[in-house]
Scaffold this motif. Structure first.
Motif, PDB file in Angstrom:
ATOM      1  N   GLU A 215       0.816  -1.216   0.000  1.00 41.63           N
ATOM      2  CA  GLU A 215       0.000   0.000   0.000  1.00 41.63           C
ATOM      3  C   GLU A 215       0.853   1.271   0.000  1.00 41.63           C
ATOM      4  O   GLU A 215       0.450   2.298  -0.538  1.00 41.63           O
ATOM      5  CB  GLU A 215      -0.931   0.000   1.211  1.00 41.63           C
ATOM      6  CG  GLU A 215      -1.980   1.078   1.070  1.00 41.63           C
ATOM      7  CD  GLU A 215      -3.051   1.010   2.119  1.00 41.63           C
ATOM      8  OE1 GLU A 215      -2.932   0.199   3.029  1.00 41.63           O
ATOM      9  OE2 GLU A 215      -3.995   1.788   2.010  1.00 41.63           O
ATOM     10  N   CYS A 218       1.546   2.117  -3.563  1.00 40.65           N
ATOM     11  CA  CYS A 218       0.357   2.625  -4.251  1.00 40.65           C
ATOM     12  C   CYS A 218       0.026   4.045  -3.790  1.00 40.65           C
ATOM     13  O   CYS A 218      -0.345   4.889  -4.602  1.00 40.65           O
ATOM     14  CB  CYS A 218      -0.833   1.693  -4.017  1.00 40.65           C
ATOM     15  SG  CYS A 218      -0.616   0.147  -4.900  1.00 40.65           S
ATOM     16  N   ASP A 219       0.185   4.305  -2.516  1.00 40.30           N
ATOM     17  CA  ASP A 219      -0.068   5.656  -2.011  1.00 40.30           C
ATOM     18  C   ASP A 219       0.929   6.653  -2.606  1.00 40.30           C
ATOM     19  O   ASP A 219       0.568   7.777  -2.961  1.00 40.30           O
ATOM     20  CB  ASP A 219       0.026   5.698  -0.479  1.00 40.30           C
ATOM     21  CG  ASP A 219      -1.225   5.119   0.182  1.00 40.30           C
ATOM     22  OD1 ASP A 219      -2.188   4.802  -0.544  1.00 40.30           O
ATOM     23  OD2 ASP A 219      -1.242   4.972   1.408  1.00 40.30           O
ATOM     24  N   ASP A 222      -0.053   7.266  -6.185  1.00 41.30           N
ATOM     25  CA  ASP A 222      -1.260   8.113  -6.232  1.00 41.30           C
ATOM     26  C   ASP A 222      -0.873   9.578  -6.064  1.00 41.30           C
ATOM     27  O   ASP A 222      -1.347  10.443  -6.774  1.00 41.30           O
ATOM     28  CB  ASP A 222      -2.223   7.754  -5.088  1.00 41.30           C
ATOM     29  CG  ASP A 222      -3.033   6.516  -5.403  1.00 41.30           C
ATOM     30  OD1 ASP A 222      -2.908   6.008  -6.527  1.00 41.30           O
ATOM     31  OD2 ASP A 222      -3.764   6.053  -4.520  1.00 41.30           O
ATOM     32  N   LEU A 225       0.932  10.874  -9.116  1.00 38.32           N
ATOM     33  CA  LEU A 225      -0.001  11.074 -10.238  1.00 38.32           C
ATOM     34  C   LEU A 225      -0.900  12.282 -10.003  1.00 38.32           C
ATOM     35  O   LEU A 225      -1.269  12.980 -10.950  1.00 38.32           O
ATOM     36  CB  LEU A 225      -0.866   9.830 -10.413  1.00 38.32           C
ATOM     37  CG  LEU A 225      -0.551   8.925 -11.608  1.00 38.32           C
ATOM     38  CD1 LEU A 225      -1.562   7.821 -11.686  1.00 38.32           C
ATOM     39  CD2 LEU A 225      -0.498   9.663 -12.932  1.00 38.32           C
ATOM     40  N   ASP A 226      -1.239  12.521  -8.742  1.00 41.99           N
ATOM     41  CA  ASP A 226      -2.059  13.701  -8.444  1.00 41.99           C
ATOM     42  C   ASP A 226      -1.309  14.979  -8.818  1.00 41.99           C
ATOM     43  O   ASP A 226      -1.902  15.942  -9.294  1.00 41.99           O
ATOM     44  CB  ASP A 226      -2.412  13.759  -6.942  1.00 41.99           C
ATOM     45  CG  ASP A 226      -3.495  12.752  -6.591  1.00 41.99           C
ATOM     46  OD1 ASP A 226      -4.154  12.253  -7.520  1.00 41.99           O
ATOM     47  OD2 ASP A 226      -3.663  12.446  -5.397  1.00 41.99           O
ATOM     48  N   PRO A 229      -0.652  14.523 -13.429  1.00 47.71           N
ATOM     49  CA  PRO A 229      -1.606  13.537 -13.967  1.00 47.71           C
ATOM     50  C   PRO A 229      -1.275  13.025 -15.368  1.00 47.71           C
ATOM     51  O   PRO A 229      -1.713  11.949 -15.750  1.00 47.71           O
ATOM     52  CB  PRO A 229      -2.944  14.311 -13.989  1.00 47.71           C
ATOM     53  CG  PRO A 229      -2.734  15.562 -13.236  1.00 47.71           C
ATOM     54  CD  PRO A 229      -1.269  15.821 -13.155  1.00 47.71           C
ATOM     55  N   LYS A 235       1.899   7.067 -15.017  1.00 44.71           N
ATOM     56  CA  LYS A 235       0.676   6.417 -15.519  1.00 44.71           C
ATOM     57  C   LYS A 235       0.941   4.936 -15.822  1.00 44.71           C
ATOM     58  O   LYS A 235       0.144   4.070 -15.493  1.00 44.71           O
ATOM     59  CB  LYS A 235       0.167   7.133 -16.778  1.00 44.71           C
ATOM     60  CG  LYS A 235      -0.581   8.421 -16.452  1.00 44.71           C
ATOM     61  CD  LYS A 235      -0.803   9.290 -17.645  1.00 44.71           C
ATOM     62  CE  LYS A 235      -1.878   8.773 -18.560  1.00 44.71           C
ATOM     63  NZ  LYS A 235      -2.180   9.748 -19.636  1.00 44.71           N
ATOM     64  N   SER A 238       1.271   3.120 -12.537  1.00 40.00           N
ATOM     65  CA  SER A 238      -0.021   3.065 -11.858  1.00 40.00           C
ATOM     66  C   SER A 238      -0.937   2.037 -12.508  1.00 40.00           C
ATOM     67  O   SER A 238      -1.678   1.322 -11.829  1.00 40.00           O
ATOM     68  CB  SER A 238      -0.666   4.452 -11.898  1.00 40.00           C
ATOM     69  OG  SER A 238      -1.833   4.466 -11.168  1.00 40.00           O
ATOM     70  N   ALA A 241      -0.170  -1.598 -11.223  1.00 35.69           N
ATOM     71  CA  ALA A 241      -0.114  -1.920  -9.792  1.00 35.69           C
ATOM     72  C   ALA A 241      -1.492  -2.270  -9.249  1.00 35.69           C
ATOM     73  O   ALA A 241      -2.448  -1.553  -9.489  1.00 35.69           O
ATOM     74  CB  ALA A 241       0.443  -0.733  -9.022  1.00 35.69           C
TER      75      ALA A 241
END
Lengths: 254, 347
Positions: A215, A218-219, A222, A225-226, A229, A235, A238, A241
């Motif tokens: 996790e 992944c966090d 995230d 990507l925020d 983007p 990308k 992401s 995963a």
């Protein structure tokens, strides 16, 4: 006079609070790494200022072999380490309680021997690099680890944009090709775990899963990507995963 | 004297109530704030859990991953958290058993109106950025369909995972996602906010299961009788859902705070399947879809991970109590005849 005194007191207060927050944000994180090309992301992140970008002050601590690095991790002289996956898994099976939060470089066999003999690649797979952390961390552990992982993913992105970075951080002269992937990839680890025959009948079936903290990765992704983007590297990472959360609800993101 | 008698009566009554409450078996159940979890809400609010001797505490979670982590840690006795999420946990060694159902379908792909046409054809997902909630069943339904349509979801598109359907919906509205996968009632809310539901998960895999009743295998073994009562209460809730639409909406509105008209559309609009049946065959097929789509890797058989005896026991108990009730006979017939084959629509 009174006003001046209050103002002075206020200024001192502001300054002190600044120092305090600077210290909190800048506490030293000691990251061990193996002298191995697969650990290059740790060094590239330092070189490119990615740790600082994530608000971390990282000191890199070099190790010439994974066992001494893992011993340092166990003793608490380093906070995390980039060491060989085979040694890391053996230590986990041995009850050390380490957790894997990210991947690194995996050597890829080339040449006629590799094509004829699967064992060549199998041996190399075990010398691939993963990022390990100790069994438990203190308060704010998740946030720090997410930042660390984000810095490593940024380093991966830099290495894709500037491949010469990896060449500059390679170790030795006759190196196999290294494939980098910061994704911890539980299922790849499980294959290695089985190949090494590390699972004991006394372990619960999810023993290994409890030592792979996907996790965090992944966090971190995230978050990256925020902030960007349209970034193709983020990308791409992401998209492949799949993370099973294992922290919540008490550590739920705010 | 009158006062003394009144006091004595009050004391007797309160002792009786306390004694009754003490007899109730405590059970902590996790849910998501979705209209699809209505069986829990109805069973709780209409007193069906209590009638079955249970004191059920409902605990709210944001997504299935968080809820299952709580089940795994023993903080929840049971939970209703998707089909793909418990299977993903099982693939990683979690000792879960599925023993009942809650909802099926109930997921949808949302997009801005100008982008909706593109996503009607799965082949046009190439190059898109799609949002999904981690481990959501709808996410797996679409990944399996993309795989079937010859699209490699790991390479040909970007799937960004979020913590909640609300976050997915916001990202679609902002335009940071081309489309997003959400569950009920978020697709209804999305429509109200100017977005379009391009496809429902039931359009892709008709009749797929979603939230299953999940518990640790040890809990299933140790508390089999309690879980049978739990499913009996859910069956009663199911009966209520079939017979009282407005009553059901009123109950759900306490847990899912949106307009009651929207809830009615959500619950009875044809995109949500409600059933406490574990639907074993569909779960096994879903497991295969997840493996084929490269979402999980496992050589384990999950046949033993779906317990149908508890549901069978709950149904039998209701049939015995209410032999004239046709619903129990119908459900038993459906249960015994098994589920139909799940098919991914190739479009």
């Amino acid at each position: 006079m009174n006003r001046l005194f209050v103002l002075t007191l206020f200024m001192v207060g502001v300054l002190l609070s600044g120092v305090k927050s600077g210290e909190a944000g800048g506490s030293l994180f000691r990251l061990g790494y193996l002298e191995h090309t697969g650990a290059a992301l740790c060094r590239i992140a330092q070189l490119k200022g990615e740790y600082a970008q994530e608000g971390l002050k990282v000191e890199l601590v070099r190790f010439s072999d994974s066992r001494s690095g893992l011993a340092a991790l166990e003793q608490g002289t380093i906070h995390a380490g980039a060491f060989e996956v085979g040694e890391g898994l053996k230590a986990i099976a041995g009850g050390k309680g380490f957790r894997i939060i990210a991947g690194g470089g995996i050597p890829t066999a080339t040449g006629p021997l590799a094509e004829l003999d699967d064992r060549v690649q199998q041996r190399l797979d075990l010398s691939g690099i993963v990022i390990l952390i100790p069994a438990t961390g203190g308060a704010g552990e998740k946030e720090t680890l997410t930042r660390l992982t984000a810095a490593l993913v940024r380093a991966y992105r830099s290495s894709r944009a500037e491949p010469e970075l990896l060449r500059s951080k390679s170790v030795g002269t006759d190196q196999p090709i290294i494939h980098f992937d910061p994704y911890p990839d539980y299922y790849r680890l499980e294959r290695l775990w089985k190949r090494l025959d590390l699972h004991s009948s006394t372990f619960p079936p999810d023993f290994l899963a409890n030592h792979v903290y996907e996790e965090i990765y992944c966090d971190a992704l995230d978050r990256l990507l925020d902030s960007a983007p349209d970034d193709n590297v983020y990308k791409e990472l992401s998209g492949k995963a799949v993370c099973v959360p294992d922290c919540c609800p008490k550590n739920k993101k705010q | 004297m009158k006062r003394f008698c009144a006091l004595l009566l009050m004391l007797t009554l309160s002792t009786a109530v306390t004694a009754h409450a003490a007899e109730l078996k405590k059970l902590k159940a996790g849910y998501l704030p979705t209209s699809g979890h209505l069986l829990y809400f109805v069973a709780k609010e209409k007193g069906f859990f209590q009638q079955e001797g249970l004191d059920v505490e409902l605990a709210r979670f944001t997504n299935s991953g968080e809820g299952l982590t709580a089940v795994k840690a023993g903080k929840l006795d049971v939970g209703s958290f998707g089909t793909s999420a418990p299977l993903a946990f099982i693939a990683k060694g979690a000792d879960f058993t599925i023993f009942g159902g809650q909802m099926g379908e109930g997921h949808g792909l949302i997009a801005k109106p100008e982008k909706a046409e593109r996503f009607k054809d799965l082949k046009n997902f190439r190059g898109a950025t799609i949002g999904a909630v981690r481990l959501a069943t709808g996410d797996v339904v679409f990944r399996a369909a993309l795989h079937e349509a010859g699209i490699d979801w790991k390479k040909d598109l970007t799937i960004k995972e979020f913590d909640s359907p609300a976050a997915v919906m916001e990202a679609v509205k902002k335009g940071t996602l081309d489309a997003g996968l959400v569950w009920i009632p978020y697709f209804t809310l999305a429509e109200k906010q100017g977005l379009v539901v391009v496809k429902y998960s039931g359009d892709v895999i008709k009749g797929h299961t979603c939230c299953r009743q999940v518990a640790l295998t040890s809990t299933v073994k140790e508390r089999q009788a309690d879980l049978e009562h739990f499913l009996t209460a859910l069956l009663k809730a199911y009966q209520y859902y079939l017979t009282d639409k407005n009553g059901t909406v009123d109950v759900v509105a306490k847990y899912v705070q949106i307009d009651k008209g929207d809830l009615l559309k959500d619950i009875y609009g044809g995109h949500l399947l409600v059933s406490p049946d574990p639907h074993k065959k569909s779960v096994l097929q879903f497991w295969d879809f997840m493996k084929k789509a490269d979402y999980i890797t496992s050589t384990e058989s999950i046949d033993g991970r779906v317990n149908t005896k508890i549901y069978a026991g709950a149904l039998a108990s209701l049939e015995k109590r209410e032999p004239k009730e046709k619903l129990w006979r119908t459900l038993e017939k459906e249960f015994k005849s098994g589920d139909g084959e799940l098919h991914i629509k190739g479009h």
